[in-house]
Design a protein around this motif. Sequence first.
Motif, mmCIF file in Angstrom:
data_model
loop_
_atom_site.group_PDB
_atom_site.id
_atom_site.type_symbol
_atom_site.label_atom_id
_atom_site.label_comp_id
_atom_site.label_asym_id
_atom_site.label_seq_id
_atom_site.Cartn_x
_atom_site.Cartn_y
_atom_site.Cartn_z
ATOM 1 N N SER A 134 0.810 -1.217 0.000
ATOM 2 C CA SER A 134 0.000 0.000 0.000
ATOM 3 C C SER A 134 0.845 1.270 0.000
ATOM 4 N N THR A 135 0.191 2.375 -0.288
ATOM 5 C CA THR A 135 0.812 3.702 -0.252
ATOM 6 C C THR A 135 0.600 4.341 1.115
ATOM 7 N N PRO A 177 -0.337 7.422 2.871
ATOM 8 C CA PRO A 177 -0.980 8.667 2.429
ATOM 9 C C PRO A 177 -0.231 9.926 2.851
ATOM 10 N N ASN A 178 0.563 9.849 3.917
ATOM 11 C CA ASN A 178 1.282 11.027 4.411
ATOM 12 C C ASN A 178 2.499 11.372 3.563
ATOM 13 N N THR A 179 3.131 10.343 2.978
ATOM 14 C CA THR A 179 4.350 10.569 2.190
ATOM 15 C C THR A 179 4.153 10.280 0.707
ATOM 16 N N ASN A 180 3.038 9.641 0.390
ATOM 17 C CA ASN A 180 2.756 9.198 -0.980
ATOM 18 C C ASN A 180 3.794 8.197 -1.481
ATOM 19 N N GLU A 181 4.444 7.498 -0.558
ATOM 20 C CA GLU A 181 5.440 6.482 -0.918
ATOM 21 C C GLU A 181 4.861 5.081 -0.739
ATOM 22 N N ILE A 182 5.315 4.166 -1.592
ATOM 23 C CA ILE A 182 4.885 2.772 -1.509
ATOM 24 C C ILE A 182 5.584 2.095 -0.332
ATOM 25 N N ILE A 183 4.818 1.332 0.449
ATOM 26 C CA ILE A 183 5.374 0.666 1.638
ATOM 27 C C ILE A 183 5.959 -0.683 1.237
ATOM 28 N N GLY A 184 6.933 -0.666 0.337
ATOM 29 C CA GLY A 184 7.632 -1.889 -0.036
ATOM 30 C C GLY A 184 6.886 -2.770 -1.024
ATOM 31 N N LYS A 213 5.834 -21.286 3.481
ATOM 32 C CA LYS A 213 4.641 -21.167 4.340
ATOM 33 C C LYS A 213 4.453 -19.791 4.963
ATOM 34 N N GLU A 214 5.537 -19.043 5.164
ATOM 35 C CA GLU A 214 5.437 -17.724 5.786
ATOM 36 C C GLU A 214 5.017 -16.708 4.728
ATOM 37 N N GLN A 215 3.783 -16.213 4.845
ATOM 38 C CA GLN A 215 3.246 -15.339 3.813
ATOM 39 C C GLN A 215 2.497 -14.165 4.427
ATOM 40 N N GLU A 216 2.239 -13.167 3.580
ATOM 41 C CA GLU A 216 1.455 -11.993 3.972
ATOM 42 C C GLU A 216 0.135 -12.006 3.215
ATOM 43 N N HIS A 217 -0.959 -11.829 3.942
ATOM 44 C CA HIS A 217 -2.276 -11.898 3.322
ATOM 45 C C HIS A 217 -3.138 -10.677 3.631
ATOM 46 N N ASP A 218 -2.470 -9.514 3.744
ATOM 47 C CA ASP A 218 -3.197 -8.272 4.000
ATOM 48 C C ASP A 218 -3.643 -7.588 2.718
ATOM 49 N N VAL A 219 -3.030 -7.958 1.584
ATOM 50 C CA VAL A 219 -3.223 -7.223 0.339
ATOM 51 C C VAL A 219 -3.652 -8.168 -0.775
ATOM 52 N N ILE A 220 -4.647 -7.757 -1.545
ATOM 53 C CA ILE A 220 -5.105 -8.503 -2.716
ATOM 54 C C ILE A 220 -4.931 -7.612 -3.948
ATOM 55 N N THR A 221 -4.894 -8.233 -5.114
ATOM 56 C CA THR A 221 -4.614 -7.471 -6.335
ATOM 57 C C THR A 221 -5.451 -7.969 -7.505
ATOM 58 N N LYS A 253 -8.580 -0.304 4.146
ATOM 59 C CA LYS A 253 -8.043 0.900 4.778
ATOM 60 C C LYS A 253 -7.015 1.633 3.920
ATOM 61 N N LEU A 254 -6.362 0.920 2.993
ATOM 62 C CA LEU A 254 -5.348 1.528 2.132
ATOM 63 C C LEU A 254 -5.358 0.844 0.774
ATOM 64 N N VAL A 255 -4.838 1.540 -0.222
ATOM 65 C CA VAL A 255 -4.561 0.937 -1.521
ATOM 66 C C VAL A 255 -3.133 1.301 -1.906
ATOM 67 N N SER A 256 -2.625 0.628 -2.934
ATOM 68 C CA SER A 256 -1.350 1.008 -3.527
ATOM 69 C C SER A 256 -1.659 1.958 -4.671
ATOM 70 N N ALA A 257 -1.426 3.237 -4.471
ATOM 71 C CA ALA A 257 -1.760 4.255 -5.473
ATOM 72 C C ALA A 257 -0.699 4.237 -6.573
ATOM 73 N N LEU A 258 -0.815 3.251 -7.414
ATOM 74 C CA LEU A 258 0.233 2.934 -8.381
ATOM 75 C C LEU A 258 -0.393 2.183 -9.552
ATOM 76 N N VAL A 259 0.169 2.354 -10.735
ATOM 77 C CA VAL A 259 -0.239 1.555 -11.900
ATOM 78 C C VAL A 259 1.020 0.971 -12.524
ATOM 79 N N THR A 260 1.035 -0.348 -12.762
ATOM 80 C CA THR A 260 2.216 -1.023 -13.295
ATOM 81 C C THR A 260 1.832 -2.029 -14.372
ATOM 82 N N TRP A 261 2.840 -2.442 -15.144
ATOM 83 C CA TRP A 261 2.642 -3.466 -16.177
ATOM 84 C C TRP A 261 2.227 -4.792 -15.552
#
Length: 530
Positions: free
Chosen positions: A374-375, A377-384, A398-406, A449-457
């Motif tokens: 996600s982005t 909002p205070n810095t407009n930077e992508i959080i990795g 097995k160790e994964q992150e499941h907070d974000v969908i695309t 609560k957040l999105v990644s304010a980004l567009v990519t290929w």
Amino acid sequence: MKSLLVAQFLVAGGLTVASALPSLQSPRADQASNPYPRCRFVADWSQEDVLKDPTGFEQDLLFWEGKFHQNDVSYNSANGMTYDGTQLNWTTGARSNKHPFSAASKEALQIMLYAHAVAGSKKAARFLTPDDPSKARKLAASIMKTKLQTYLQFNESNPGFGGFLPWMTTSERQLSPTWDWVNRVPALDNGELVWAVYAYISAAERRQDQSIRDSARGWQNWLDYVKTTAATVFYRGGGHVCAVTKMNNQTLPPKHAKQGYQCEGTNYLDDPYEGELFTHFLNAFGGLSREDKDTLWEVKRAKLVSVEYNMGGVGPITVEQGYWFSSHEPWKVLELPYYDVDLVRRLYHNAERARTCNSVVTKVPGLFASVNNSTDPNTNEIIGYISPAGIPSIASQKEQEHDVITPYGVWPTMVFDKAVGLAWWRNMVAAKKMQNLYGSTESTRVDGKLVSALVTWDSKITTVVALLGGVGDLVRPKMKRDHIYQDFIAITTKEYGLVFKDLKGEDIALCLPNETVPDAGLEDFTLCSA
């Protein structure tokens, strides 16, 4: 009276599953009279609407995803090269910080798109030149002409790469490796690139237009050159293909006495996923001995594993074990005709049964794939960047992150059932801020609560290329003319046949989304909502 196919829904154990593809007229009466949908068009479509008229929804999607294809947003018109993407202003959605770098994988997506345009695809034309579809072919060929000159200039300045591409800065007229890819080059991305070029050549060489046929010959010369350097740069013997190759000096040609190539560590390209594209290129064109060709596949066998999905009353479903089971991993089926092998087609259909039903079982409103986080909002930077996102129960990691969908998590599903895939795409893109002036937004948190304010290929054009059918149909006839098709089929049949004997779960239907991304107070981008 001729009956119409309708979408039938079964509710079993809380799962909504699709059992048939519909074939009905558009639910929107103005579809024919108003071919240009509004920016936030997803709000005009319910899930039921999409299932009734997937082709109408697809047309809206292609129109808006095509807005990404702009100079200084997704590519550099001066050199024909891709940019990784562009960040968006958190409030308005206007383009802000451009990513002035790219890689061979992004190039592959762009070239696959152009291959379809040159072949005459109406869908590609809807994406590229909706105001005048007849211009799509010449636009694609023109950019490919510029791109080829850029590739040739780069190889002249940096011959050590053997014609292949590192991660590179593309904002200047002449390419240069990014600071962390000086004297280094990846095999995986370049495997994606070479088969995309192969598809473009196959499409372009069959056109009547002489300039497009000349373009095919120019790209064939480039491809013929990288055939001669592929083994030198990436193959170290014993079946070992470097995942990343280090070279002594990128300004020295491959055969220079002071040039040398080594694998970076012991990380070999021995996966059964997208990395396999480069293995097939080496096998077909690398000039290897029969023994080396056989060894290429022998060293990969340990990672081709059969596992079963069985959760929440769904299963067992036999699938190929993923690394993370991210939707990024099956990229290879977009480029080579793997589904000509019935076992692979059935196995990968099973993967989409597991992928879609897992999100329903775990009450997730979307699908997982490696994607930008996600982005702030205070810095407009992508959080990795989130690589480990998939289905742990059928993955080796097995160790994964499941907070974000695309949204692009749906592309492998679309290949088997366009309506179901688009229903999942719609479900994610319906969330706040998930549409902008350049089409869909990169990703959203499952809690809204957040999105990644980004567009990519990666997060957009994988979906588009899947809707175009991948490039397997373009690649196949050229593979046959080059007498490599039968070997590809034989290898694929053998390797998968050694592991997968009895597929379970083929009677299970793909699942449809039950959950929605909650409204957590975000506001849509003002330039899209207006």
